[in-house]
Structure formats: structure tokens, C-alpha cells
Design a protein around this motif. Sequence first.
Motif, short mmCIF file in Angstrom:
data_model
loop_
_atom_site.label_atom_id
_atom_site.label_comp_id
_atom_site.label_asym_id
_atom_site.label_seq_id
_atom_site.Cartn_x
_atom_site.Cartn_y
_atom_site.Cartn_z
N MET A 104 0.81 -1.22 0.00
CA MET A 104 0.00 0.00 0.00
C MET A 104 0.84 1.26 0.00
N CYS A 105 2.14 1.14 0.23
CA CYS A 105 2.99 2.32 0.21
C CYS A 105 3.35 2.75 -1.21
N PHE A 106 3.05 1.90 -2.20
CA PHE A 106 3.37 2.24 -3.58
C PHE A 106 2.29 3.14 -4.17
N ASP A 107 2.72 4.26 -4.76
CA ASP A 107 1.78 5.20 -5.38
C ASP A 107 1.53 4.76 -6.82
N ARG A 108 0.99 3.55 -6.98
CA ARG A 108 0.71 3.01 -8.30
C ARG A 108 -0.30 1.88 -8.14
N LEU A 109 -0.82 1.43 -9.25
CA LEU A 109 -1.77 0.33 -9.24
C LEU A 109 -1.09 -0.94 -8.73
N VAL A 110 -1.82 -1.70 -7.92
CA VAL A 110 -1.33 -2.99 -7.41
C VAL A 110 -2.31 -4.07 -7.85
N ALA A 124 -7.54 -9.20 -8.40
CA ALA A 124 -8.18 -7.93 -8.01
C ALA A 124 -7.11 -6.86 -8.06
N SER A 125 -7.50 -5.65 -8.48
CA SER A 125 -6.55 -4.55 -8.59
C SER A 125 -6.92 -3.43 -7.64
N TYR A 126 -5.91 -2.84 -7.03
CA TYR A 126 -6.11 -1.79 -6.03
C TYR A 126 -5.20 -0.61 -6.35
N ARG A 127 -5.68 0.59 -5.99
CA ARG A 127 -4.85 1.77 -6.18
C ARG A 127 -4.66 2.47 -4.85
N PHE A 128 -3.44 2.85 -4.58
CA PHE A 128 -3.12 3.52 -3.32
C PHE A 128 -3.71 4.92 -3.28
N ALA A 129 -4.40 5.23 -2.20
CA ALA A 129 -4.93 6.57 -1.97
C ALA A 129 -4.19 7.15 -0.77
#
Length: 249
Positions: A104-110, A124-129
Motif C-alpha cells: 500500500m505504500c506504492f503510489d501506483r496500481l497494485v 483484483a486490482s487496487y490503487r493507493f490513496a
Amino acid sequence: MRILAVDTCSRSCSVAVTDSGKLAGEVTTLRPQTHSRHLMRMIDMALEMAGTTLDAVDAFGVTRGPGSFTGLRIGISTIKGLALAAGKPAVGVSSLQALALPLMCFDRLVCALLDAGKGEVYSASYRFARSAGLSETEGDSRWGTTGFSAEEKVLHPADVLADITAPCTFVGEGARAYASLITARLGEKARLAANEHHVIRGASVARLAFLRLKYDAGNDITGLVPRYLRKSDAELNLDAKRRTEPRNA
């Protein structure tokens, strides 16, 4: 709050104990045997590391899927049994969310990928907010600003990659299995997480369980069931048999 959390959804197995949100003890292993052979021993080891006992645990957490059908049943049945015996709450969390959480520390799509067999992956894809941790790429988050949610699918890896246009970090045994395909399709847009991130950690399960217990009233043990995403081989064989059986006049 002291939480005992377990993951058994894939080839790896992990148990963690957290106390007031801090990791107190954790055991993670990759073994060829079924998780039923070593899960209780790992639970005892994690509790010993944490300097506590089952009686002192306030709540339980477990990955509910998607993942290995047998593995999920082992983890969920074990946690439900412990929770019922102790009279304490138990909650299930997404295995894909738990897999993505350390990134979650990455400022990019995971993109979290678990090998589903049959040439498919659970995805499943997640984006850091920055203000809210991981957030969903589509749909409404069940956790509001405290967590994240995303649509979970079982797809061929190529179909997962077709929907990804932004720079993305891939994590999980599915990412490692299809690393060549990922690189070939996305080139420099794709990054593979470090090897140590490809297994689900009990600590991540515990953190998600804590969030659910804190912000969500849904902790009915009877409702804690596996989330498979697709039918088992036995169900598919039964469906095929029914289609071929002659109908009674």
C-alpha cells in the motif's frame, strides 16, 4: 484488542498474533503437506512467540478466499472451531486484499494474483490513496476511508492484463507464475513485487480483521464461509453429468 489470524488459501500458510495493532508473533511456511498437518502447531508457535494463550485472544481472523478450496476449508473450519469454543468473534477477509496490503505504500496500481489452476488466476486490482490507504479501482468500498475493496475475478491472465493500462505492480504466486506473460504484454509498465511479498502474511490478515471488527458489524460466525468465485471440480462434474442424463418422459 488481541487478534489471532490465519491464512491457508494457497501453498503458503501463515499465522499471526497482533496486540493493539502491533505484531506480537508470526509464523509463515511453505510446505508440500496439507495445511491440516501443521496449522495447529503453527498457531501454538505464534501464541508462544506473542507470550499469550488462546484464552487471552479477543478475536479471530482468517482469509475467506478466493483460493484453494481445500486450504480455505481447513483455515475457516479451524478458526470457527476456536472462536466458537472461546465465545469470541471471528471474521473473514479477502485473500487478495491481504496479499496486496503490504504494497500500500506504492503510489501506483497494485494487481494481486493467486494461481487458480486450469490456466486461470484469481485477480483484483487496487490503487493507493494517500489519505485512505488502498482504495478500490471500481465499485464502492465497504471500508470507507479505513480500507479498500475491489471486484474479485477468476480469469485467464491475458484477460487480466488487457484491462491494465497504467503502471502496475504485480504480486502473488499468480504473478510469479505468469511473470513472462506480464512482462511481454506490459513491458516497462509492469513491475513484479519482491519475492518475500508473494505470500500472504498472517499479520496482513490480522490488520484487515481488526478493521472489519472496528468498522463493520458483520462478524456472525455462522456467516463465515469460503468465497470460491467458481465451482469445484466435483460440482462441475455433477453439472456435466446432469446435462448428459436422459430426461424422464
